[in-house]
Structure formats: C-alpha cells, structure tokens
Design a protein around this motif. Structure first.
Motif, PDB file in Angstrom:
ATOM      1  N   LEU A 250      30.448  37.884  77.035  1.00 17.94           N
ATOM      2  CA  LEU A 250      30.409  39.030  77.947  1.00 17.94           C
ATOM      3  C   LEU A 250      29.673  40.221  77.344  1.00 17.94           C
ATOM      4  N   SER A 251      29.818  40.412  76.048  1.00 11.60           N
ATOM      5  CA  SER A 251      29.120  41.547  75.435  1.00 11.60           C
ATOM      6  C   SER A 251      27.634  41.263  75.272  1.00 11.60           C
TER       7      SER A 251
ATOM      8  N   GLY B 174      26.544  40.655  79.530  1.00 12.30           N
ATOM      9  CA  GLY B 174      27.363  41.180  80.624  1.00 12.30           C
ATOM     10  C   GLY B 174      26.552  41.622  81.825  1.00 12.30           C
TER      11      GLY B 174
ATOM     12  N   ALA C  20      26.411  39.948  85.596  1.00  5.64           N
ATOM     13  CA  ALA C  20      26.730  40.721  86.800  1.00  5.64           C
ATOM     14  C   ALA C  20      25.635  40.544  87.853  1.00  5.64           C
TER      15      ALA C  20
ATOM     16  N   SER D  75      20.720  35.326  81.334  1.00  2.77           N
ATOM     17  CA  SER D  75      22.065  35.181  80.758  1.00  2.77           C
ATOM     18  C   SER D  75      22.087  34.083  79.718  1.00  2.77           C
TER      19      SER D  75
END
Length: 180
Positions: free
Chosen positions: A106-107, A110, A114, A141
């Motif tokens: 996620l870091s 992120g 999204a 991603s």
C-alpha cells in the motif's frame, strides 16, 4: 494546484502509451539498480545480515562454552540475544495475512491502486476511458509493488514506508512537471 496535479496523474494513466510505460519502467529499473549497487557497497542486504548473524552465533556459542549462562547478570542478556536470533526472516510471498507485506504494498503503490479502483468503477459504469485508466494504473501498480517486496527493510519498516511514499511523491512531481 492540487487539481492540476490530479488531472496530470489521471491523464498519465488514461493516455498510457508504450513510450510512457518504457520511460516509467526505465526509471524504476534505474532506482532498483541503484539500490542493488547501494546494497553491494554498504552491505545492508539480507546476505550481510545472515553473515553477521552467523558471526554473532559463533560468539554466543563460545560464550556459552565459557559458562555465561551461569552468571546472574549476563544470562538475561545472553537469552535476549538468542531470542533476537530466532527472529523469522522476511518471506516475500506467504499465504497467511502478512501485515508487513500489505503495508509495503500500500505504501509503494497506494496512489496507482486507487486509480485502478477508479478505472474499474468507470469501466463498470460504462465510461470508455475507464478501461484505459484501469490498465495503465494496474501496470503502474505492478511496476511499483514488485521492487518494494524485495527491497530489504532498513532499520524499521517505517523507514521503508516513508521512502516508498517519498518516491511516489517525487514521481508525481516529475510527472506533473514534465508531462502535466
């Protein structure tokens, strides 16, 4: 200013061309290569940690033979060091819920994750550019997540998380400046 930044990021994913993909891939490969060189020059990597653990283990074994566990003052320190050595090494892929891995992912990616969700939502709602946004953000991603899994943790996980977020902010700044 914030609106133009968001628009330039969205345009990057919507107008995701092979040239931009190769440029982003080149930048990420450059960063990974720099990290590999840094690892080789400084010895912060996993192999160096294993070597230092082996060295500590050899010293602890010699201390154990000298009877350090008999001492009331030194025995707790010895046991603490042995417990630290029993720490499990990082496994990049596991089937259990690994909070550390989720936080790294996620870091590191992120924002593109999204935009992947936004692209999927737009595709479901029937917008034509939603599939392009989804594909570009998904590719971005993946490009950001894979190196983050293999980069060793420097001191604590939060140092890495901060570094990943800083790289994303810098990347977004460069995208806005040169493509926005």
């Amino acid at each position: 200013m914030f609106e133009s930044l968001v628009r330039s990021i969205e345009d990057t994913f919507v107008d995701f061309t092979p040239g931009r993909f190769l440029y982003v891939l080149f930048l990420i490969l450059l960063v990974v290569a720099a990290l590999v060189v840094f690892n080789e020059l400084t010895g912060y990597g996993y192999n160096q940690r294993v070597k230092s653990r082996i060295s500590v283990l050899e010293r602890l074994h010699s201390l154990d033979q000298d009877g350090i566990t008999q001492s009331e003052k030194l025995s707790p320190l010895y046991e603490s060091l042995v417990a630290d050595l029993r720490e499990k090494p990082f496994q990049p892929f596991s089937f259990g819920l690994n909070l550390e891995l989720i936080l790294r992912i996620l870091s590191a990616a992120g924002l593109p994750i999204a935009f992947t969700v936004v692209g999927a939502w737009q595709t479901v709602r029937g917008h034509s550019e939603g599939s392009q946004l989804f594909a570009g953000a998904l590719a971005m991603s993946i490009i950001l997540v894979i190196p983050s899994i293999y980069i060793p943790i420097y001191k604590t996980l939060w140092v890495n998380v901060t570094g990943y977020v800083a790289v994303q902010v810098e990347f977004l700044y460069l995208l806005n400046r040169y493509f926005g």
